[in-house]
Design an enzyme around this catalytic site. Structure first.
Site, PDB file in Angstrom:
ATOM      1  N   ASP A 192     -11.323   2.694   3.775  1.00 48.82           N
ATOM      2  CA  ASP A 192     -11.608   1.258   3.676  1.00 48.82           C
ATOM      3  C   ASP A 192     -13.115   0.989   3.666  1.00 48.82           C
ATOM      4  O   ASP A 192     -13.546  -0.122   3.379  1.00 48.82           O
ATOM      5  CB  ASP A 192     -10.972   0.503   4.867  1.00 48.82           C
TER       6      ASP A 192
ATOM      7  N   LYS B 162       0.842  -1.198   0.000  1.00 48.90           N
ATOM      8  CA  LYS B 162       0.000   0.000   0.000  1.00 48.90           C
ATOM      9  C   LYS B 162       0.882   1.255   0.000  1.00 48.90           C
ATOM     10  O   LYS B 162       0.621   2.214  -0.731  1.00 48.90           O
ATOM     11  CB  LYS B 162      -0.949  -0.013   1.206  1.00 48.90           C
TER      12      LYS B 162
ATOM     13  N   GLN C 146      -5.028  -1.641   9.470  1.00 47.32           N
ATOM     14  CA  GLN C 146      -4.809  -2.954   8.866  1.00 47.32           C
ATOM     15  C   GLN C 146      -5.383  -4.046   9.769  1.00 47.32           C
ATOM     16  O   GLN C 146      -5.030  -4.129  10.942  1.00 47.32           O
ATOM     17  CB  GLN C 146      -3.295  -3.157   8.636  1.00 47.32           C
TER      18      GLN C 146
END
Ligand code: NAD
Length: 283
Positions: A119, A52, A96
């Site tokens: 997200d 990422k 994460q």
């Protein structure tokens, strides 16, 4: 049978994002910023975060990774997120997953400012997605939708079977498909007869984490098969949830692993972060 090339499509999306990022910087002096919270030392999580950060660099974003040991308290993670909520250089915040078991993941996700929730896991964005309002949509299912669009795969009225019902993959996938007028069946570990559902589907989308779960006899002739699974075998090979060799000859379209949905997820994260940054100029 046509292979859906997620790697090529993801590269195209990243280059579109890069162009738009350049324009944002030149015309508005804005550099999109993404902050990642990484807790613990899970090797897969570290690998994803690295990918990422690399993608951010490639498209011209500012990015920062907050690495924390797995002994960290929930309050300390929350304090870090609140700091980033208030930081004007940060447009997107991503935690994460998975988090260590002593941390309440839902509580953490709720602390993220919904306007920075790239997200799309905050209940605010989940609710907006389900009601078909503009929202941050989870990157993996959003990437799958972009594949359908790019390859001209019609969804309206189609029978789609989603295998796997997690908050990050199966459920948002089902919501997007429903919003696109498909007839959606969602299956999971307690589904009585999985094959009965997959065999009827025009499109099968699998995100489960079981190598080779979907076999040739479970898929009808001419089906579209999207494999979201990422599994590392003992011999080091990376495979999906679909028995690719057996299933591919029956399909009209299929995604490979690697090179299918995986790269799309990161490309859509870049797109979502750009969308968050564009809000600074009221877009
Ligand atoms: P999860 O463990 O949270 O959820 C798994 C889901 O699969 C659950 O709904 C469970 O009921 C269902 N399931 C498990 N075994 C099953 C079986 N035998 N038959 C039917 N359903 C079954 O996992 P997740 O986070 O949703 O991830 C699923 C897979 O997708 C993993 O392989 C993960 O690595 C992969 N993934 C890939 C990407 C990507 O970018 N391509 C992104 C996220 C997750």
């Amino acid at each position: 049978m046509q292979i859906i090339d997620g790697k090529a499509l993801a590269a195209k999306i990243r280059s579109e994002v890069k162009e738009e990022t350049k324009r944002l910087q030149q015309e508005h002096d804005i550099v999109p910023g993404l902050a990642v919270v990484l807790v613990g030392d899970d090797p897969a999580s570290h690998a994803y975060v690295k990918m990422k950060a690399k993608a951010c660099k490639e498209v011209g974003f500012y990015s920062i990774v907050h690495e924390m040991p797995d002994t960290i308290s929930q309050e300390e993670i929350i304090a870090t997120i609140e700091m980033m909520n208030a930081n004007p250089r940060i447009d997107g915040i991503l935690v994460q997953l998975p988090l260590p078991s002593h941390i309440d993941t839902n509580r953490i996700l709720e602390v993220i400012d919904p306007a920075k929730d790239v997200d799309g896991f905050h209940p605010y964005n989940v609710g907006r997605l389900v009601t078909k309002l503009d929202a941050f949509v989870p990157c993996t299912p959003l990437g799958v939708m972009r594949m359908f669009e790019e390859y001209g795969i019609e969804l309206r009225g189609k029978d789609v079977c989603v295998v796997g019902a997690s908050n990050i993959v199966g459920k948002p996938m089902a919501a997007l498909l429903l919003n696109a007028d498909a007839t959606v069946t969602v299956t999971h570990i307690y589904t009585k007869d999985l094959a009965e559902h997959t065999r009827k589907a025009d499109i099968v989308i699998v995100g489960v984490g079981v190598p080779g779960l979907i076999k040739a006899e479970m898929v009808k002739e001419g089906a579209v098969v999207i494999d979201i699974g990422i599994n590392r075998l003992e011999d080091g090979r990376l495979v999906g949830d679909v028995d690719y060799e057996g299933v591919a000859p029956k399909c009209s379209y299929i995604t490979p692993v690697p090179g299918g949905v995986g790269p799309m997820t990161i490309a859509m994260l870049m797109q979502n972060t750009l969308k968050a940054a564009s809000k600074r100029i009221g877009r």
